[in-house]
Design a protein around this motif. Structure first.
Motif, mmCIF file in Angstrom:
data_model
loop_
_atom_site.group_PDB
_atom_site.id
_atom_site.type_symbol
_atom_site.label_atom_id
_atom_site.label_comp_id
_atom_site.label_asym_id
_atom_site.label_seq_id
_atom_site.Cartn_x
_atom_site.Cartn_y
_atom_site.Cartn_z
ATOM 1 N N SER A 107 0.973 -1.325 0.192
ATOM 2 C CA SER A 107 0.029 -0.102 0.300
ATOM 3 C C SER A 107 0.867 0.828 0.292
ATOM 4 O O SER A 107 2.297 1.156 0.546
ATOM 5 N N ILE A 108 0.452 2.207 -0.604
ATOM 6 C CA ILE A 108 0.946 3.329 -0.561
ATOM 7 C C ILE A 108 -0.080 4.498 0.262
ATOM 8 O O ILE A 108 -1.874 4.528 -0.444
ATOM 9 N N ALA A 109 0.022 5.090 1.223
ATOM 10 C CA ALA A 109 -0.650 6.396 1.266
ATOM 11 C C ALA A 109 -0.250 7.333 1.925
ATOM 12 O O ALA A 109 0.807 7.501 2.252
ATOM 13 N N VAL A 110 -1.099 8.739 0.868
ATOM 14 C CA VAL A 110 -0.868 10.060 1.619
ATOM 15 C C VAL A 110 -1.606 10.794 2.277
ATOM 16 O O VAL A 110 -2.916 10.345 2.104
ATOM 17 N N PRO A 111 -1.154 11.625 3.111
ATOM 18 C CA PRO A 111 -1.988 12.858 4.355
ATOM 19 C C PRO A 111 -3.404 13.327 3.552
ATOM 20 O O PRO A 111 -2.994 14.056 2.430
ATOM 21 N N LEU A 163 -5.368 9.054 1.879
ATOM 22 C CA LEU A 163 -5.418 7.806 0.381
ATOM 23 C C LEU A 163 -5.193 6.839 0.679
ATOM 24 O O LEU A 163 -3.269 7.721 0.805
ATOM 25 N N THR A 164 -5.799 5.849 0.193
ATOM 26 C CA THR A 164 -4.371 4.384 0.024
ATOM 27 C C THR A 164 -4.332 4.138 -0.972
ATOM 28 O O THR A 164 -5.504 3.588 -1.461
ATOM 29 N N LEU A 165 -3.584 3.410 -2.027
ATOM 30 C CA LEU A 165 -3.747 2.628 -3.356
ATOM 31 C C LEU A 165 -3.322 1.661 -2.638
ATOM 32 O O LEU A 165 -1.851 1.959 -2.533
ATOM 33 N N VAL A 166 -3.471 0.423 -3.328
ATOM 34 C CA VAL A 166 -4.128 -0.855 -2.834
ATOM 35 C C VAL A 166 -2.936 -1.692 -3.896
ATOM 36 O O VAL A 166 -3.973 -1.895 -5.446
ATOM 37 N N PHE A 167 -1.687 -2.432 -4.241
ATOM 38 C CA PHE A 167 -1.116 -3.195 -5.301
ATOM 39 C C PHE A 167 -0.757 -3.992 -4.676
ATOM 40 O O PHE A 167 -0.513 -4.771 -3.575
ATOM 41 N N GLU A 190 7.380 5.790 -8.209
ATOM 42 C CA GLU A 190 7.313 6.475 -9.689
ATOM 43 C C GLU A 190 5.326 6.665 -10.651
ATOM 44 O O GLU A 190 5.196 7.606 -11.008
ATOM 45 N N ARG A 191 4.687 5.434 -10.516
ATOM 46 C CA ARG A 191 3.792 5.318 -10.936
ATOM 47 C C ARG A 191 2.667 6.147 -11.001
ATOM 48 O O ARG A 191 1.889 6.297 -11.059
ATOM 49 N N TYR A 192 2.103 5.692 -9.175
ATOM 50 C CA TYR A 192 0.795 6.102 -8.829
ATOM 51 C C TYR A 192 1.069 7.339 -7.581
ATOM 52 O O TYR A 192 0.098 7.475 -7.903
#
Length: 265
Positions: free
Chosen positions: A195-199, A210-214, A226-228
Motif C-alpha cells: 500500500s501507498i498512503a498520502v495525507p 488516501l491509500t492505493l493498494v497493489f 514512481e507510477r502512482y
C-alpha cells in the motif's frame, strides 16, 4: 467491541476464527460471543456453527453524526484514480487504534483481491494510512496512541512500535510525503498486497489518508511509487483544498446566522 467489529467486518466467522482474529483464548471468546448473543448483537447461523451480526448492530451508530463533507468530496477522486490505474483506492480516518475505511473503490476495481466496504478497519500501527496519521500528528498525541497500542492484549510487534516512536520516523515521512507498506499482514489476504498512503488535511491538521493498494509481486516498490504517487498526491491536495472551501462556507453560514439572530433581537 473488538470481537463484534471482527465478526461484522468478516460477515460470519466460526468461534475458532474469532479467537484467532482477536488474539484471545478460546474460552474467553466463547464467553464474549455468548454475551453478544444475549445482547442481540450476534446470532448463530442455522446451518453451521458460524456467528454473524444482527440488524441490532445498526443501533450502535444512531448517536453518531458526521459533520464534514470528506466522503462526498473524496469520492470522485477515488473513482478517478481507480479508473486510471485499476487498483483499489480507499479513504480512511482514525478511530481509536484503527484506521476506518470511510469509502473505497474495491467493488469497482478489477484488481481487488477482497471486496472491502466502508466500515472495514485496520490496525493503526500496521497499515500505511495509520503510519501517515501518526507521522503528521503532534508528538504528544503520537506517543499517547503508541502507548495505548503497546498496552493491548494482542499488541503489535514491539519493534514496530519503537520505530514509530523515533522522531526520525515522523521527520522522514513528512519529508517524503507518503508511507509505503509492503506485504500487508493485517488483511484478508496477508502478504499479497502492498500500500501507498498520502495525507489529507482539514483546518491545518491531518484528518485522514488516501491509500492505493497493489499486488506485492506485481512490481517493485520503487516503480509503484514512481507510477502512482504523483496522482495520489494531486488527489489528496485537491480534497484538502475542497475541505478548506467547505469549511469556509460553513463558517460564513454560521456568521450569517449569527448576524441574522442579532438583527431579529
Amino acid at each position: 467491541m473488538t470481537v463484534l467489529r471482527v465478526v461484522n467486518q468478516a460477515e460470519a466467522l466460526s468461534m475458532m476464527q474469532i479467537s484467532k482474529a482477536v488474539g484471545i483464548p478460546y474460552p474467553t471468546t466463547c464467553r464474549i460471543v455468548n454475551t453478544l448473543i444475549d445482547e442481540g448483537m450476534l446470532e448463530r447461523e442455522p446451518s453451521r456453527k458460524y456467528y454473524r451480526p444482527t440488524a441490532f448492530v445498526n443501533t450502535l451508530s444512531q448517536g453518531y453524526k458526521d459533520h464534514n463533507d470528506l466522503v462526498g468530496i473524496a469520492r470522485p477522486k477515488l473513482e478517478s484514480l481507480t479508473a486510471k490505474h485499476f487498483w483499489p483506492v480507499s479513504l480512511t480516518t482514525r478511530v481509536g487504534q484503527h484506521m476506518l475505511v470511510r469509502d473505497c473503490t474495491h467493488s469497482a476495481s478489477p484488481m481487488a483481491l477482497t471486496n472491502y466496504q466502508p466500515g472495514a478497519a485496520f490496525p493503526l500501527i500496521e497499515c500505511a494510512s495509520g503510519h501517515v496519521v501518526l507521522a503528521y500528528s503532534d508528538e504528544e498525541q503520537r506517543q499517547a496512541w503508541l502507548d495505548a497500542a503497546a498496552g493491548l492484549d494482542n499488541a503489535s510487534d514491539p519493534l514496530i512500535i519503537e520505530r514509530l516512536r523515533d522522531p526520525e520516523f515522523s521527520e522522514t515521512v513528512r519529508a517524503q510525503g507518503y508511507v509505503l507498506r509492503g506485504y500487508n499482514r493485517f488483511t484478508n489476504t496477508p502478504g499479497r498486497t502492498s500500500s501507498i498512503a498520502v495525507p489529507i488535511f482539514s483546518e491545518g491538521e491531518i484528518c485522514g489518508a488516501l491509500t492505493l493498494v497493489f499486488f506485492s509481486v506485481s512490481m517493485k516498490q520503487e516503480t509503484a511509487i514512481e507510477r502512482y504517487l504523483p496522482d495520489l498526491n494531486r488527489a489528496a491536495r485537491a480534497i484538502t483544498v475542497k475541505l478548506a472551501e467547505a469549511s469556509g462556507d460553513t463558517a460564513r453560514d454560521r456568521a450569517d446566522k449569527g448576524a441574522a439572530s442579532e438583527l431579529r433581537a
